[in-house]
Write a protein that holds these residues in place. Structure first.
Motif: not given
Ligand SMILES: Nc1ncnc2c1ncn2[C@@H]1O[C@H](COP(=O)(O)OP(=O)(O)OP(=O)(O)O)[C@@H](O)[C@H]1O
Length: 319
Positions: A270-277, A291-302
């Motif tokens: 989820t997008s609330s994860t830190s870049l380091w983690d 993948n990383v999912y935006k916590s708010a609307d579940k949109s997807l990036k990588y």
């Protein structure tokens, strides 16, 4: 909620704490961070009147603490001291029962709550209740001190270097257990540490102190990206790169990340994860892209190591 306004402490002419002010909202954790002797412990102990402030005001949950008897005030505030403060001639269960006995709880109630807490802290009641602190390891003693501070479910918890005496591995372990305890999420906590990583992991806000004063307070991100002066900058000095990546989340750099056409690999990022983690996850999973999912609307990036690096650089240019 805790509100400290202009609190100071003089010890025979030495200004140990000078005009310190802060606010801790309900359920949040404030970390007092700084080098040895900068006034962290004195500030903390003024909150439960183990040390009487020379001047200033302190309100806890709307009450002026100076209107209350210190010993009654202390029953409503959990306190974990620097060296765990367990009584050596009391068993684990007796140490934990000190405040409940003062509050005249019945024996069955004390037993049930002690059992529940010790189990949560991975010290099974049958094995540990009747032994003495000297028979416990440092990490186990610290867990008992935590159980003792928490048993009466106080809304406020004060912790002075609670993990300070532990080796790095046990320290990380006890800290992880601590953050995972569900009912701690409701507590208003003030925690003293000189460990920057600990402050970044545990603090919703951090007050960086020097020579009895707060030099800068704010979130970890504010302190590391917008240091107020040379002292703050140099305090985070050698660890700066790590701390920046640890305090930035994917949410912070969302617009700088590339969009994925379709899910790739693991889906639980989820997008609330830190870049380091995120970087650690990449290397642990031995993947090139996650993948990383935006916590708010579940949109997807990588992200890949390169996209993280680019996003981090763009963020620094932007702020
Ligand atoms: N009881 C006391 N009498 C006189 N001076 C004191 C007393 N307690 C603390 N001090 C002084 O006040 C200053 C702040 O001490 P304090 O213990 O609050 O620092 P600290 O930041 O918590 O340090 P540490 O991380 O080493 O515990 C120090 O200069 C210390 O020597």
């Amino acid at each position: 909620m805790i509100i400290a306004e202009n609190i100071s402490k003089d010890f025979r002419g030495i200004h140990a704490v000078k005009n310190v002010s802060f606010e801790v909202k309900e359920g949040k954790t404030l970390v007092l961070l700084g080098t040895s002797g900068c006034g962290k412990t004195t500030t903390l102990k003024m909150l439960n009147r183990l040390i009487e402030a020379s001047s200033g005001t302190i309100h806890i949950n709307g009450h002026n603490i100076f209107d209350q008897k210190p010993e009654l005030l202390r029953r409503t505030i959990g306190y974990v001291s620097q060296n765990n403060g367990l009584f050596p001639h009391y068993t684990v269960a007796e140490n934990i029962a000190i405040v409940p006995n003062l509050l005249r709880w019945n024996k069955a109630e004390i037993h049930a709550k002690t059992e529940e807490l010790l189990d949560q802290l991975k010290l099974p009641f049958e094995q540990f209740a009747d032994i003495y602190p000297s028979e416990l390891s440092g990490g186990q003693q610290q867990r008992v001190a935590l159980a003792r501070a928490l048993i009466s479910d106080p809304p406020v918890l004060l912790m002075d270097e609670p993990f300070g005496a532990l080796d790095p591995i046990t320290r990380a372990q006890v800290r992880a257990e601590f953050t995972a305890m569900p009912f701690l999420k409701r507590k208003t906590i003030v925690l003293v540490t000189h460990d920057v990583q600990e402050a970044f992991e545990l603090g919703d806000a951090i007050c960086l102190m020097d020579k009895g004063e707060i030099v800068q307070s704010g979130t970890a991100k504010e302190l590391v990206f917008k240091p107020k002066n040379a002292f703050v900058k140099s305090f985070f000095g050698q660890q700066r790169f790590f701390l920046e990546l640890k305090s930035l989340t994917f949410d912070d750099v969302w617009n700088e990340l590339e969009t994925a056409d379709e899910p790739f690999g693991t889906k639980d990022f989820t997008s609330s994860t830190s870049l380091w983690d995120g970087m650690e996850k990449l290397s642990n999973l031995n993947e090139k892209m996650l993948n990383v999912y935006k916590s708010a609307d579940k949109s997807l990036k990588y992200f890949t190591l390169t996209t993280i690096q680019t996003a981090y650089k763009k963020y620094k240019e932007r702020i």
